[in-house]
Scaffold this motif. Sequence first.
Motif, mmCIF file in Angstrom:
data_model
loop_
_atom_site.group_PDB
_atom_site.id
_atom_site.type_symbol
_atom_site.label_atom_id
_atom_site.label_comp_id
_atom_site.label_asym_id
_atom_site.label_seq_id
_atom_site.Cartn_x
_atom_site.Cartn_y
_atom_site.Cartn_z
ATOM 1 N N LEU A 123 -1.881 24.657 -3.893
ATOM 2 C CA LEU A 123 -3.083 23.903 -3.058
ATOM 3 C C LEU A 123 -2.714 22.919 -2.006
ATOM 4 N N VAL A 124 -1.264 22.567 -2.555
ATOM 5 C CA VAL A 124 -0.557 21.888 -1.685
ATOM 6 C C VAL A 124 1.015 22.560 -1.491
ATOM 7 N N GLU A 125 1.542 22.127 -0.198
ATOM 8 C CA GLU A 125 2.982 22.452 -0.030
ATOM 9 C C GLU A 125 3.768 20.982 0.251
ATOM 10 N N LEU A 126 4.581 20.556 -0.565
ATOM 11 C CA LEU A 126 5.287 19.499 -0.693
ATOM 12 C C LEU A 126 6.811 19.352 -0.515
ATOM 13 N N ASP A 127 7.470 18.685 0.328
ATOM 14 C CA ASP A 127 8.840 18.728 0.428
ATOM 15 C C ASP A 127 9.265 17.484 -0.472
ATOM 16 N N ASP A 128 10.538 17.049 -0.577
ATOM 17 C CA ASP A 128 11.099 16.248 -1.567
ATOM 18 C C ASP A 128 10.440 14.900 -1.247
ATOM 19 N N TYR A 129 10.333 14.418 -0.030
ATOM 20 C CA TYR A 129 9.651 12.858 0.168
ATOM 21 C C TYR A 129 8.310 13.094 -0.269
ATOM 22 N N GLU A 130 7.660 14.211 0.282
ATOM 23 C CA GLU A 130 6.016 13.983 -0.174
ATOM 24 C C GLU A 130 5.812 13.887 -1.751
ATOM 25 N N ARG A 131 7.010 14.916 -2.430
ATOM 26 C CA ARG A 131 6.767 15.036 -3.835
ATOM 27 C C ARG A 131 6.899 13.581 -4.471
ATOM 28 N N LYS A 132 8.104 12.942 -4.062
ATOM 29 C CA LYS A 132 8.308 11.384 -4.642
ATOM 30 C C LYS A 132 6.815 10.610 -4.467
ATOM 31 N N VAL A 133 6.439 10.734 -3.140
ATOM 32 C CA VAL A 133 5.179 9.736 -3.123
ATOM 33 C C VAL A 133 4.053 10.009 -3.736
ATOM 34 N N LEU A 134 3.853 11.668 -3.950
ATOM 35 C CA LEU A 134 2.815 11.826 -4.687
ATOM 36 C C LEU A 134 2.829 11.451 -6.374
ATOM 37 N N VAL A 135 4.201 11.596 -6.756
ATOM 38 C CA VAL A 135 4.132 11.068 -8.136
ATOM 39 C C VAL A 135 4.175 9.779 -8.182
ATOM 40 N N ARG A 136 4.648 8.875 -7.341
ATOM 41 C CA ARG A 136 4.457 7.301 -7.377
ATOM 42 C C ARG A 136 3.006 6.954 -7.456
ATOM 43 N N ASP A 137 2.097 7.731 -6.419
ATOM 44 C CA ASP A 137 0.770 7.243 -6.381
ATOM 45 C C ASP A 137 0.063 7.706 -7.661
ATOM 46 N N GLY A 151 -6.041 -1.086 -17.366
ATOM 47 C CA GLY A 151 -7.089 -1.994 -17.042
ATOM 48 C C GLY A 151 -6.422 -2.793 -15.682
ATOM 49 N N PRO A 152 -7.311 -3.864 -15.265
ATOM 50 C CA PRO A 152 -6.715 -4.670 -14.362
ATOM 51 C C PRO A 152 -5.296 -5.147 -14.562
ATOM 52 N N GLY A 153 -4.392 -5.413 -13.485
ATOM 53 C CA GLY A 153 -3.326 -6.045 -13.810
ATOM 54 C C GLY A 153 -2.123 -5.180 -13.414
ATOM 55 N N PRO A 154 -1.147 -5.724 -13.312
ATOM 56 C CA PRO A 154 0.271 -4.966 -12.776
ATOM 57 C C PRO A 154 0.399 -3.491 -13.428
ATOM 58 N N ALA A 155 0.715 -2.497 -13.062
ATOM 59 C CA ALA A 155 0.954 -1.372 -13.406
ATOM 60 C C ALA A 155 2.291 -1.029 -13.692
ATOM 61 N N VAL A 156 2.566 -0.196 -15.038
ATOM 62 C CA VAL A 156 3.917 -0.084 -15.384
ATOM 63 C C VAL A 156 4.314 1.198 -14.708
ATOM 64 N N GLY A 157 5.689 1.032 -14.273
ATOM 65 C CA GLY A 157 6.268 2.028 -13.215
ATOM 66 C C GLY A 157 6.231 2.203 -11.982
ATOM 67 N N MET A 158 5.646 0.791 -11.440
ATOM 68 C CA MET A 158 5.303 0.879 -10.075
ATOM 69 C C MET A 158 6.792 0.727 -9.414
ATOM 70 N N ASP A 159 7.383 -0.256 -10.036
ATOM 71 C CA ASP A 159 8.721 -0.877 -9.337
ATOM 72 C C ASP A 159 9.813 0.345 -9.516
ATOM 73 N N MET A 160 9.609 1.451 -10.286
ATOM 74 C CA MET A 160 10.715 2.356 -10.355
ATOM 75 C C MET A 160 10.913 3.247 -9.193
ATOM 76 N N PHE A 161 9.595 3.350 -8.510
ATOM 77 C CA PHE A 161 9.493 4.150 -7.114
ATOM 78 C C PHE A 161 9.728 3.391 -5.812
ATOM 79 N N ASN A 162 9.778 2.157 -5.976
ATOM 80 C CA ASN A 162 10.104 1.511 -4.840
ATOM 81 C C ASN A 162 11.582 1.167 -4.422
#
Length: 382
Positions: free
Chosen positions: A346-360, A371-382
């Motif tokens: 369905l999609v063809e991803l390189d390494d950068y696009e794969r990292k972005v997709l995994v983060r999102d 629920g509402p509030g800071p999400a866990v794991g957001m900082d690990m991809f920044n």
Amino acid sequence: MESDVDRIEPPGDRANRSASRLIQNEATTEIPVHLLFRDEPGPRPGPVRLGPAVVASRQGTGEQPRYRRRVPAPAARPAPETDPALVERPARVLPGAVGVIAGACGTAGCVLTSWWAGALPPLAVAALRLPAGAGAGLGLPQWAAYAGAGVLGLSGIGGLTRGRTGRAWVLGLFGRYAGTVRRTGLLWVNPLARRRRVDVRLRHWRSEPMPAADPGGVGLRVAVLVVWRVRDTARAALGIDDHERYLRECVEAALLRVPVEAPGGAPGAADAAEGALTRLVARDAEPVGLEVFRVRPARVEYVPEVAAAMHRRGVAALDARQRATMVTSVVDSVEDTVTRLTTRGLVELDDYERKVLVRDLTVAFCAGRRGPGPAVGMDMFN
């Protein structure tokens, strides 16, 4: 005069043969070098027997004697001092009919003596259909008849008792143990014997919170449930005054020796503590005629000094487990989603696009679960 061996063998060979025999002798042992020049102050003790042989200092070798340290044997635990004669045995009793008959005979004797002395009212004489008495009066024979009939009647009626299921009578005569009555129904016992009622049914006793400790030494308060009964009525009734007070002291002493599992611990450790407590309390209660079947910690809680700290610690551990479980679930979901998208083409991803997709995807899944509030794991991809 030289022997045949001296004549045949040269002196050099004989010396070598003696040296080789000396080295290969079984009684000669290897001597450490540091033992040859050791000088111990003070008198040297005598030889000590080690097994079948006596090992002492060898003359001419400088070897010091070897000694075995004698470990004193542990002292035997003395048995509790109990009266050998204070053991339950059946008392001598008669059927209740004997007492009823004796009481009836004593009453009849008193009535007849009153008729003989002329002290019986005319209405009673007419009701009993007795002939008119001579009215001999109250003399010595009449008083003797009164005494005999009264003793017989009081003995028969005073000795009547009723045996009930689950109850026992402990009899004492002139300060001595006279036996135990476990029979049921109407019985006759010695009216001079003192009777003590003992409950021999299975009973349970719940203690108030007692001090204890867990295997780590943290203070606890434990309420214990004890299932017990009276096995030897003689020792239980005459050996101690208060059964529950004695059990309380036995349980309190056992809790000081056996660590109790803290709230939320492993069930196997709780069963082991229950077995150890039961064995200790049963052993202490046996000399006084009590049989203990089970000692179970019914309620275990921390002492007030550490209860708040342990509560915070438990909440933190629970929150950490929940966070770890949620992160594991989110990672598994993200991995499954990315794998399906790439496997099906369905999609063809390189390494950068794969990292972005995994983060999102990680941010979306964490926000949806928490629920509402800071999400866990957001900082690990920044």
